[in-house]
Scaffold this motif. Sequence first.
Motif, mmCIF file in Angstrom:
data_model
loop_
_atom_site.group_PDB
_atom_site.id
_atom_site.type_symbol
_atom_site.label_atom_id
_atom_site.label_comp_id
_atom_site.label_asym_id
_atom_site.label_seq_id
_atom_site.Cartn_x
_atom_site.Cartn_y
_atom_site.Cartn_z
ATOM 1 N N GLY A 1 0.799 -1.218 0.000
ATOM 2 C CA GLY A 1 0.000 0.000 0.000
ATOM 3 C C GLY A 1 0.832 1.269 0.000
ATOM 4 N N THR A 2 1.911 1.286 0.799
ATOM 5 C CA THR A 2 2.770 2.465 0.880
ATOM 6 C C THR A 2 3.515 2.695 -0.425
ATOM 7 N N THR A 3 3.892 1.617 -1.093
ATOM 8 C CA THR A 3 4.573 1.740 -2.390
ATOM 9 C C THR A 3 3.690 2.450 -3.406
ATOM 10 N N MET A 4 2.404 2.142 -3.405
ATOM 11 C CA MET A 4 1.492 2.817 -4.327
ATOM 12 C C MET A 4 1.480 4.322 -4.091
ATOM 13 N N LEU A 5 1.562 4.740 -2.814
ATOM 14 C CA LEU A 5 1.614 6.162 -2.492
ATOM 15 C C LEU A 5 2.928 6.779 -2.964
ATOM 16 N N VAL A 6 4.034 6.085 -2.732
ATOM 17 C CA VAL A 6 5.356 6.577 -3.139
ATOM 18 C C VAL A 6 5.422 6.800 -4.646
ATOM 19 N N ILE A 7 4.800 5.907 -5.393
ATOM 20 C CA ILE A 7 4.895 5.945 -6.854
ATOM 21 C C ILE A 7 4.251 7.200 -7.446
ATOM 22 N N VAL A 8 3.281 7.793 -6.766
ATOM 23 C CA VAL A 8 2.596 8.966 -7.319
ATOM 24 C C VAL A 8 3.570 10.125 -7.566
ATOM 25 N N PRO A 9 4.260 10.654 -6.526
ATOM 26 C CA PRO A 9 5.206 11.742 -6.799
ATOM 27 C C PRO A 9 6.409 11.290 -7.615
ATOM 28 N N LEU A 10 6.835 10.029 -7.434
ATOM 29 C CA LEU A 10 7.955 9.489 -8.215
ATOM 30 C C LEU A 10 7.651 9.570 -9.708
ATOM 31 N N ALA A 11 6.464 9.130 -10.082
ATOM 32 C CA ALA A 11 6.083 9.129 -11.498
ATOM 33 C C ALA A 11 5.894 10.543 -12.033
ATOM 34 N N ILE A 12 5.410 11.443 -11.201
ATOM 35 C CA ILE A 12 5.253 12.837 -11.625
ATOM 36 C C ILE A 12 6.614 13.446 -11.951
ATOM 37 N N GLY A 13 7.595 13.222 -11.061
ATOM 38 C CA GLY A 13 8.934 13.754 -11.300
ATOM 39 C C GLY A 13 9.547 13.199 -12.569
ATOM 40 N N GLY A 14 9.442 11.881 -12.761
ATOM 41 C CA GLY A 14 9.985 11.263 -13.967
ATOM 42 C C GLY A 14 9.240 11.683 -15.217
ATOM 43 N N GLY A 15 7.915 11.802 -15.109
ATOM 44 C CA GLY A 15 7.109 12.222 -16.252
ATOM 45 C C GLY A 15 7.476 13.614 -16.732
ATOM 46 N N ILE A 16 7.721 14.519 -15.785
ATOM 47 C CA ILE A 16 8.131 15.876 -16.151
ATOM 48 C C ILE A 16 9.481 15.848 -16.859
ATOM 49 N N GLY A 17 10.376 14.994 -16.348
ATOM 50 C CA GLY A 17 11.693 14.872 -16.970
ATOM 51 C C GLY A 17 11.604 14.371 -18.403
ATOM 52 N N TYR A 18 10.799 13.337 -18.640
ATOM 53 C CA TYR A 18 10.642 12.795 -19.999
ATOM 54 C C TYR A 18 9.896 13.772 -20.906
#
Length: 246
Positions: free
Chosen positions: A175-192
């Motif tokens: 469950g906590t991993t799903m929460l972590v992935i939200v900002p992680l993916a936003i940061g990577g998405g902006i980079g790409y």
Amino acid sequence: MIIILTMFLLGMLFGFIGAGGAGFVIAVLTVFFSVPIHMALGTSLAAMAFTSVSGAYSHYREGNTHLKIGLIVGGFAAAGSFGGAKLAAVIPGGSLHWLTAGMLFLSAFLLFVKLFFLKDTSKLIDEKNHIIWMKSIFLGLLAGVLSGTFGIGSAPFIQIGLMILLNLTIRQSVGTTMLVIVPLAIGGGIGYFSEGFIDFFLLLKVLIGTACGAYLGAKFTNIVPKPVLKSAIILTPTAAAVLLLF
């Protein structure tokens, strides 16, 4: 419609095991729909930000999320993921294809060792312990760089870190991993996005399928027996890696 239906089925799996599923999405897009590897990486990572919101909310409702640790790890993961995306832009597509597959195999192996051979080390967390927060920062930066560079959500690495470094239970780590992935993916998405590696029409189709599937899949995490959950967590990145090798 074929892409949307495929992503819905994948989304159910991602919600169940607590993963953003970028690695699997990359494999499916490149192998079955002939999307270039850099475009698949950027689009899948951006989609994961939206997909994980529904899964994270569902896990939070089910009581599977450690909110404070998730926010700290996720915040630093976002910074690491942005930097990783910039690094991926200079790696040749052929090399990146193999590197992503290799990282998925490695994550599956580490999860196999942890879940089936190491003892359960879960315990109550002392939230005033500064060492806990230092470990959370380290885990966030590491997971973020891996995710941004190789286009994977690095969910297995996050789950292993949450269980070993921060002593969460398997369901809490999911469950906590799903929460972590939200900002992680936003940061990577902006980079790409800044490198021109996101196809917005493809992103929309991926989002429709995976977001709906992830919310539904999270409902099964507390219902399905632990051995099945453990096996699914390990087999998912393994299957994605195998696909990328073809």
